[in-house]
Enzyme design. Structure first.
Site, PDB file in Angstrom:
ATOM      1  N   LYS A 184       0.858  -1.190   0.000  1.00  0.00           N
ATOM      2  CA  LYS A 184       0.000   0.000   0.000  1.00  0.00           C
ATOM      3  C   LYS A 184       0.891   1.236   0.000  1.00  0.00           C
ATOM      4  O   LYS A 184       1.523   1.556   1.007  1.00  0.00           O
ATOM      5  CB  LYS A 184      -0.902   0.041   1.235  1.00  0.00           C
ATOM      6  CG  LYS A 184      -2.005   1.100   1.078  1.00  0.00           C
ATOM      7  CD  LYS A 184      -2.641   1.525   2.374  1.00  0.00           C
ATOM      8  CE  LYS A 184      -1.909   2.625   3.071  1.00  0.00           C
ATOM      9  NZ  LYS A 184      -1.778   3.880   2.308  1.00  0.00           N
ATOM     10  N   GLU A 259      10.418   0.708   9.614  1.00  0.00           N
ATOM     11  CA  GLU A 259      11.384   1.763   9.256  1.00  0.00           C
ATOM     12  C   GLU A 259      10.683   3.079   9.555  1.00  0.00           C
ATOM     13  O   GLU A 259       9.785   3.474   8.822  1.00  0.00           O
ATOM     14  CB  GLU A 259      11.715   1.701   7.761  1.00  0.00           C
ATOM     15  CG  GLU A 259      12.410   0.442   7.317  1.00  0.00           C
ATOM     16  CD  GLU A 259      13.894   0.452   7.619  1.00  0.00           C
ATOM     17  OE1 GLU A 259      14.387   1.437   8.192  1.00  0.00           O
ATOM     18  OE2 GLU A 259      14.553  -0.539   7.290  1.00  0.00           O
ATOM     19  N   CYS A 293      14.078  10.760   5.511  1.00  0.00           N
ATOM     20  CA  CYS A 293      14.164  10.305   6.910  1.00  0.00           C
ATOM     21  C   CYS A 293      15.589  10.385   7.437  1.00  0.00           C
ATOM     22  O   CYS A 293      15.798  10.402   8.651  1.00  0.00           O
ATOM     23  CB  CYS A 293      13.618   8.899   7.024  1.00  0.00           C
ATOM     24  SG  CYS A 293      14.310   7.786   5.803  1.00  0.00           S
ATOM     25  N   GLU A 392      10.626  15.457  14.500  1.00  0.00           N
ATOM     26  CA  GLU A 392      10.879  15.329  13.070  1.00  0.00           C
ATOM     27  C   GLU A 392      10.031  16.369  12.327  1.00  0.00           C
ATOM     28  O   GLU A 392       8.805  16.381  12.452  1.00  0.00           O
ATOM     29  CB  GLU A 392      10.516  13.919  12.594  1.00  0.00           C
ATOM     30  CG  GLU A 392      10.869  13.696  11.150  1.00  0.00           C
ATOM     31  CD  GLU A 392      10.562  12.282  10.679  1.00  0.00           C
ATOM     32  OE1 GLU A 392       9.481  11.763  10.992  1.00  0.00           O
ATOM     33  OE2 GLU A 392      11.421  11.709   9.985  1.00  0.00           O
TER      34      GLU A 392
END
Ligand code: NAD
Length: 505
Positions: A184, A259, A293, A392
């Site tokens: 997905k 991850e 990331c 983040e």
């Protein structure tokens, strides 16, 4: 660039790829794909619902015995052809990636697409090197060996920042080791995942081995993770959603690979080449508009170099060219969406109350006002425990802080919940070596920040998750080992049977 104008025809049949066919979703809801450089809707498609997920899982389940039973050589040959088909389609893939993400065409052309082709070629070779450990007579009376077997049907979920590469990182190790997969992609960026699956089929990957479900996270995503016939969940995305995925996967005792987010430190010791470090920090923080990331997000600079570093970074950021992502001279495109741009702006606005915005800190306006653009942004004077240092941001924002001793620099680098990537800048091999040992992250670069290669693993420590993408290490996620033990004696009453039949002689 023709793709920009043909995208509606290209996906007229729908944006679900199940059993080797494109088809529409049946959720009853639609999703717009928006070009973030202009705000224009380029495609509206029907989202996948639970029935589409069920159909994709059934198709993958059915394809599993045949694909798992293919020889490594057969799978390898197919993946070599797959790499060639992808290489032939490089221009179309780069266009579609730039269209849906807004990333500069030079990034799509020089990084995303060739990286994906290389990854495919790598796994074509690696497919023939899946090994168990040595066989032997460990008990004396038996021969033992280890079989390395695929797990079954994998359910994968990917983010929007590098849609093509994320599809490749999830699909390739899974199918190279004999699994089948339902992926997905993020619902705002499914195009290149669909094109990747079509290229696989054209290369000879049997129908059903690779399926793409373009659906929303909460319904299609959660249904996929909890599906009874999915043997493993592999998720790349934010730590917050990763926790939710882990809850669902754990409830049904699925193997899990996560991850997750990052907040990479960039540590500059006082013997570093400050010019090289400044160039590295600007490239490493702005790549893909900072939606990476592993992007450099927190630069810690030893006090003697601090002012020179901040000045050089501000100057270099001022020279970065924002513009139409399809213009080959554009360095920085928009963020993936207006929502993401506003989220990034929110972090910077809140930081104004406690830190200094040295450069950037706003949308560019002018010709770019309709796009999701945000200027390269440099922030100083923030406290280590402030939001802009700890959270983040996923945008073109770099925070710089000074430090005094080496101990302090390394401690600050380790002082967030994340541990995905980091870099150390020094010309002293012992100092740099210490940083590589003591920084807790899945990757530590020395005198560079960002490069990845197919042969090396990518994955996190701490809240950045666990498990590896890329490299032969990824096979540890997508295979399971079985101990097989043969009796060599052919005797009826074996020595160990004395525990049941009588006394020790
Ligand atoms: P996200 O977590 O919002 O979404 C990721 C995927 O999860 C999407 O496909 C989304 O539809 C799906 N999803 C959302 N809610 C879900 C739910 N309840 N159940 C199942 N699936 C659900 O992340 P994003 O905003 O798309 O991407 C950015 C994030 O991805 C950042 O945190 C970034 O660090 C991370 N990321 C990590 C890596 C890595 O290798 N560690 C690589 C790329 C991106």
């Amino acid at each position: 660039m023709g793709n920009r104008f043909q995208i509606k025809d290209r996906f007229a049949a729908g944006a679900q790829y199940i059993g080797g066919q494109l088809r529409p979703g049946t959720s009853g809801r639609t999703q717009d794909i928006v070009n973030p450089a202009t705000g224009e809707t380029v495609l509206t498609y029907e989202l996948a619902g639970a029935a589409d997920v069920d159909a994709a899982v059934a198709s993958a389940h059915e394809a599993f015995p045949g694909w798992a039973g293919a020889t490594p050589g057969e799978r390898s040959d197919t993946l070599h052809r797959f790499a060639s088909v992808l290489a032939e389609r490089s221009a179309e893939l780069a266009d579609a990636e730039t269209l849906q993400c807004g990333k500069p065409i030079k990034l799509s052309t020089e990084f995303d697409v060739p990286g994906t082709v290389d990854n495919t070629a790598f796994f074509a070779g690696a497919a023939r090197h899946l090994q168990g450990q040595s066989a032997g007579e460990y008990s004396g009376d038996h021969t033992s060996y280890v079989r390395r077997e695929p797990i079954g049907t994998i359910g994968s979920i990917a983010p929007w920042n590098y849609p093509l590469q994320m599809a490749a990182w999830k699909i390739l190790p899974a199918i190279a080791s004999g699994n089948t997969i339902v992926l997905k992609p993020a619902e705002i960026t499914p195009l290149t995942s669909l094109m990747f699956a079509e290229a696989a089929a054209e290369a000879g990957v049997p129908d059903g081995v690779v399926n793409i479900i373009s659906g929303a996270g909460k319904d299609a995503g959660e249904h996929l993770v909890g599906h009874r016939d999915i043997a493993m969940t592999s998720f790349t995305g934010s730590t917050a959603i990763g926790k939710r995925v882990a809850e669902i996967a754990t409830a049904s005792v699925k193997r899990l690979h996560l991850e997750l987010g990052g907040k990479a430190p960039f540590v500059v010791f006082d013997d570093a080449d400050v010019d090289a470090a400044a160039h590295g920090a600007v490239a490493g923080s702005l790549i893909n508009s900072g939606q990476d990331c592993t992007a450099a997000t927190r630069a810690y600079v030893q006090r003697p170099l601090y002012d020179a570093f901040v000045g050089a970074v501000a100057d270099l950021m001022a020279g970065v060219r924002l513009g139409d992502p399809f213009d080959p001279s554009t360095d920085l495109g928009p963020l993936v969406s207006h929502l993401q741009r506003d989220r990034v702006a929110g972090f910077v606005e809140r930081a104004r109350g406690y830190a200094t915005v040295v450069t950037g800190g706003q949308a560019p306006g002018g010709d770019l006002k309709d796009g999701a653009y945000y200027l390269p942004t440099l922030v100083t004077g923030a406290a280590q425990d402030s939001e802009i240092v700890q959270s983040e941001i996923f945008g073109p924002v770099l925070v710089v802080l000074p430090f005094d001793t080496d101990d302090e620099g390394i401690a600050l680098a380790n002082d967030t919940p994340y541990g995905l990537a980091a870099s150390a800048w020094s010309r002293d091999v012992y100092r740099a070596g210490r940083a590589t040992r003591e920084i807790k992250a899945g990757c530590v670069w020395v005198n560079d920040h960002i490069p990845i290669i197919s042969e090396m693993p990518h994955g996190g420590y701490k809240a950045s998750g666990f498990g590896k993408d890329m490299s032969a290490y990824s096979f540890d996620e997508y295979t399971q080992v079985k101990h097989v033990m043969f009796d060599n004696t052919a005797v009826v009453r074996k020595d160990w049977h004395r525990t049941i039949f009588g006394d020790r002689p």
